[in-house]
Every structure is written in C-alpha cells, then in structure tokens.
Design a protein around this motif. Structure first.
Motif, PDB file in Angstrom:
ATOM      1  N   LYS A  52      47.878  30.913  34.284  1.00  0.00           N
ATOM      2  CA  LYS A  52      46.665  30.509  34.973  1.00  0.00           C
ATOM      3  C   LYS A  52      45.828  29.576  34.112  1.00  0.00           C
ATOM      4  CE  LYS A  52      46.207  34.620  37.911  1.00  0.00           C
ATOM      5  NZ  LYS A  52      45.348  35.779  38.244  1.00  0.00           N
ATOM      6  N   LYS A  53      45.721  29.916  32.797  1.00  0.00           N
ATOM      7  CA  LYS A  53      44.957  29.052  31.893  1.00  0.00           C
ATOM      8  C   LYS A  53      45.591  27.677  31.787  1.00  0.00           C
ATOM      9  CE  LYS A  53      43.027  32.782  29.057  1.00  0.00           C
ATOM     10  NZ  LYS A  53      42.966  33.369  27.697  1.00  0.00           N
ATOM     11  N   TRP A 109      44.808  25.668  34.992  1.00  0.00           N
ATOM     12  CA  TRP A 109      43.444  25.164  35.038  1.00  0.00           C
ATOM     13  C   TRP A 109      43.223  24.050  34.010  1.00  0.00           C
ATOM     14  CZ3 TRP A 109      40.259  25.622  38.839  1.00  0.00           C
ATOM     15  CH2 TRP A 109      40.318  26.732  39.697  1.00  0.00           C
TER      16      TRP A 109
END
Length: 522
Positions: free
Chosen positions: A28-29, A32
């Motif tokens: 997820k990091k 993003w």
C-alpha cells in the motif's frame, strides 16, 4: 490417556499472519508513493536556463521585459508578484514563467543568470551552472547595443574567449552532453532532418536527402546554442542623421556579424523597446519551449535593417554575399577563426603603463594578429565622433578615451607659466586700449572743435577751462619748487648776531625819558 490430534502452534500461526500484514502495508505504501510521485512529476514545471552575457544593468532589464510576454507581466503587476532582478553585482539572477497562448497554463520556468563584465575572474561563477543535467536545457545570450556598433566584434570576441575557457575546463561528462547537443543542433532545420528550425518535429517525405554543412558553418561550435541580441535598433536612424551612416555601412555591420556567428551556428536578432519583435519565439524555440495552443512560425528577416532576424542553422556564405557585393566572406571567416583561437586575456602578459600614453594599448590588450577580423571590422566601422582623438593618437587603440596623469609639481609649474603669460597679455591689452582711447579722443576733438558756452554773459571755452583746472590741481598737489635767486640770496646773506640785537632792544626799553618830555642825547 488420549492426546488431542488437532494441536497447533500459536507462535507459528501468529508470526505468519504478522508477516502477511506487513507485506500488504508495504504494498500500500509503495502504491501511494508511486501515485504521489507520478502526480508530482506531472505538475513539475520544465526548467530552462539562459546565461545572459554583456549589456548594462538597464539593458539586461530591458531584455527580460522584451522576453517575457506582456500579458504575463500585466497579470503579475496586478498581483504585485513580479520576480526581482538581482543583477547589480557580479553574477545576477532572476526568473520568469512562460505562459501558454491563453495566459493560464505555465509551459516552463526559465532561470536567467546575468553577467555584465567579461573579466576572467568571473569564469568560476559560470562553471557551476553547467552540469550534464543542465547543459541540454541551457541557452547562451550575448547582448550588444546600437549605441556602440563599432565595438561589437571586439565585445563578441571577449565573451567567446571567456566561454571557451570555461567550457574547456568542464568534466568529461559535461563535454559528452555538449557533443550530443551540438549534433542535434547541426541537423535542425535541414532538408531531410527530423526537426524544424523552431525545434518542432518535421515530417519526412520521400526523396528528402539531408544536406551537408556548407563552408564556414559550425566550424567553431561552442557546445551550447548561442543567440546574439542587438538592442536599441531605433538608434539606426540616429547614426544615419548624426554620423552620416549609409545603407552600405549598415549592411557591412550585418555581414560581419553573420559571418562570425555562422561559425558557431548562432542566431541573430535586432530589438527595440518601442516595437514588437520575435525575440520570445526565437529564444523559447532555442530552449525547446512550444505553445500547445498556438504555434508561432520562426521566420527570417534580412531586409528590414532595424528588424533583422537570422534563425540558427539558416544562414550561409551565399546568403551573406547577396546582401552587398564586394564583401570578402572568406577572409572575414578566416580572420574570426584567428581571433577566437588566440590566447585568452587572462594568460596574456599585461604591460605596466608607467611612462604614459605609449603603453596604453598594450595594457588593454596585445596587438591584433595578422588577418584579424576584429582589426578589419574596426578599420571599416569607426566612430566618426572620435576623429580628432584618432588623429591625435595615431595608430593607438582609439576605442577608449585615455587621460594620462601628470605629476603635481609639473602641473603647477606649467600653470604658473601660463598665469605669467596671461598677466603679460592682459597688461599689453590694457596699454593698447589706453593708447587707443587717447587717440580716439584726439580724433574726436579734431572733428568736433572747441566747445564754448555762455556763463553769466561771459563766453567760456570749455577745453581751456578744463585744462586750467587740471594744471591748478597738479600745481596744488606738487611741492613748491625753490627759485634759484632765493637760494643765492640765502647763501650770500651775512650771519646776524642775535646777542647784539637783543642787547640793543633791551637798552631801548630800559632808557628813561628826560624832563619836558624830550629824550636826552646819548
């Protein structure tokens, strides 16, 4: 005792679940981060650099005003958000944003680095600006001014010698980047090439063959694109009226510039504050900045003497010869090669001007080499207002006014002699004026005659009365002279016995009178 066959390890299951969650968080990091990076890169403005060389503080400001669009500056003035121009000392800096045709979208941000003096000590300020990343996005602009067109070739040579020293000292990575830039510029605008003169893509057709380079083209490439801007072209009319310049001389100046710039693949443009010029289009096309809404074609103009535009990679010897017959383009091109390949001013021995005017030219620079284009240019293009100075100085460098200092005592001694001479001349003038006045009075008296008038019934001669008054006044002021007879009588008179005279008069006073009122006999 029966054991439970479904036993499991709590530690093992917990550890496995934790690792899976960490992997999901990392994904997820990363997702993003990639999205933010892509958005940031999409909004990041393309950056371009312009190295502005030459001109004064005011002319550099005029160049920036002519370069930035009027609509942009009007909007920024309304917002009081105009970028400052710091160009008063050494290397200056400012920037401006290039707006699209609708004056809303920003196409690029251009940083300007401003330098007014070609002193070799400033080369250390230019070198950090040229990196392998900045070289493909950098343009060099040299400012010239129509107030001194007779010094253009010399100024151009000084800046190119400074640039050559800086570029030769760059790292190998920078030199490779410059080679790639120049190889792309050599093909720009040529038949069969993939890029037009304005930097946009060209559509190739069948049968198009890339033309080879002509004589004198790109023979001394700098490694960076170059643009020469001649400001204040409205002074062309002033030169024509006050110094008697003709069309032949203006064409000769243009031929010299075009021949020299052809060796570097440079562009040339004349500008004036009072008229609209294609300067923004020329500079932005050289930097690879193009409008997404409106395309402005880059056109040449070598007919209007105050609106000259020569795009890069357009000129040739044949086009230069057509402008005016009798111009030796081969000799000028060879002479310019000699000029820019001589030692730089930093490595030349400097003469000490301790004896006076004889070494002034050597201090400003070494003697021009044989066949120099600068020498040929300054011989044909001269400042006619300095004709008297040129005759006085002979074969010395007359581009600068030289005032040698004089020793204080020698100066005062010279002034004393001049004052004495002036005093003698003044006294002589006074005497001549007095003699002339007397002569004039005599002449007037002879013409007019004696002046007479009646005073109380008596006829009076004015001239005679004035003469008598003058004599009387002179007699009263002078001491009374002693006559010769009085002096003789004083010398011949006998000495008087004062004692005898005193006794005689004393006896007369003491004598008593006789009776009867009569005096007796003695």
């Amino acid at each position: 005792m029966n054991g439970n066959s479904n036993r499991f390890s709590t530690y093992t299951s917990t550890s496995v679940g934790t690792n899976a969650e960490e992997k999901k968080d990392d994904q997820k990091k990363d997702m993003w981060s990639s999205m933010l990076d892509s958005v940031a890169s999409g909004k990041r403005l393309p950056e371009r650099n312009i190295l502005v060389l030459g001109g004064s503080v005011d002319s550099q400001r005029e160049f920036l005003e002519a370069l930035s669009s009027n609509g942009q500056r009007r909007n920024m003035d309304q917002q009081n958000n105009l970028p400052p121009i710091a160009n008063s000392f050494a290397l200056g800096y400012t920037y401006y944003d290039v707006l699209d045709a609708d004056q809303e979208d920003i196409l690029a941000r251009v940083s300007l680095y401003l330098l007014s003096s070609p002193a070799p000590t400033f080369s250390s300020l230019i070198k950090p600006l040229l990196t392998p990343q900045s070289i493909p996005n950098t343009l060099i602009v040299i400012l010239l001014d129509w107030s001194q067109p007779w010094s253009w070739m010399r100024q151009l040579r000084e800046w190119l010698l400074l640039l050559r020293n800086v570029l030769m000292s760059l790292s190998p990575e920078c030199k490779e980047a410059m080679e790639e830039v120049i190889s792309g510029w050599r093909e720009r605008g040529r038949t069969g090439g993939s890029v037009n003169l304005d930097g946009t893509g060209a559509v190739a057709t069948e049968g198009d063959v890339a033309l080879p380079l002509g004589p004198g083209e790109w023979e001394d490439a700098l490694g960076l694109p170059l643009c020469v801007v001649c400001q204040n072209s409205e002074r062309i009319d002033y030169l024509e009226k006050t110094q008697g310049w003709k069309e032949e001389r203006f064409d000769l100046v243009l031929q010299y510039l075009r021949t020299a710039l052809l060796r570097h693949g440079a562009s040339l443009i004349y500008t004036a504050p009072t008229m609209i010029t294609p300067l923004p289009s020329l500079v932005h096309a050289s930097l690879g900045i193009h409008s997404l809404l409106k395309r402005v074609p880059l056109k040449h103009n070598v007919i209007d003497r105050d609106k000259i535009v020569v795009p890069p990679n357009w000129d040739s010897w044949g086009k230069i010869r057509v402008l005016r017959d009798g111009f030796d383009v081969e000799s000028v091109s060879e002479g310019w090669s000699i000029d820019i390949n001589q030692p730089s001013p930093a490595s030349k021995p400097q003469a000490i001007n301790g004896s006076g005017e004889s070494e002034t030219f050597e201090t400003n620079g070494m003697a021009e080499p044989e066949g120099s284009a600068v020498a040929m240019y300054e011989e044909q293009i001269q400042d006619t207002s300095l004709d008297t100075l040129q005759l006085a100085q002979g074969n010395k460098d007359t581009t600068k006014l030289e005032i040698p200092s004089v020793d204080t005592q020698a100066f005062l001694g010279n002034q004393l002699g001049r004052l004495e001479q002036q005093k003698k001349e003044d006294e002589k003038t006074i005497r001549e004026n007095s003699f002339a006045q007397v002569a004039t009075d005599d002449i007037i008296s002879d013409h007019i005659g004696p002046v007479q008038f009646n005073m109380g019934g008596i006829q009076v001669d004015a001239d005679d009365m004035v003469q008598r008054l003058k004599e009387r006044q002179a007699y009263g002021q002078s001491p009374e002279p002693l006559s010769f007879d009085d002096e003789t009588q004083d010398e011949a008179a006998p000495q008087v016995d004062t004692d005898t005279l005193a006794k005689f008069f004393g006896n007369l006073m003491n004598r008593k009178p006789a009776s009867g009122g009569t005096l007796g006999k003695t």
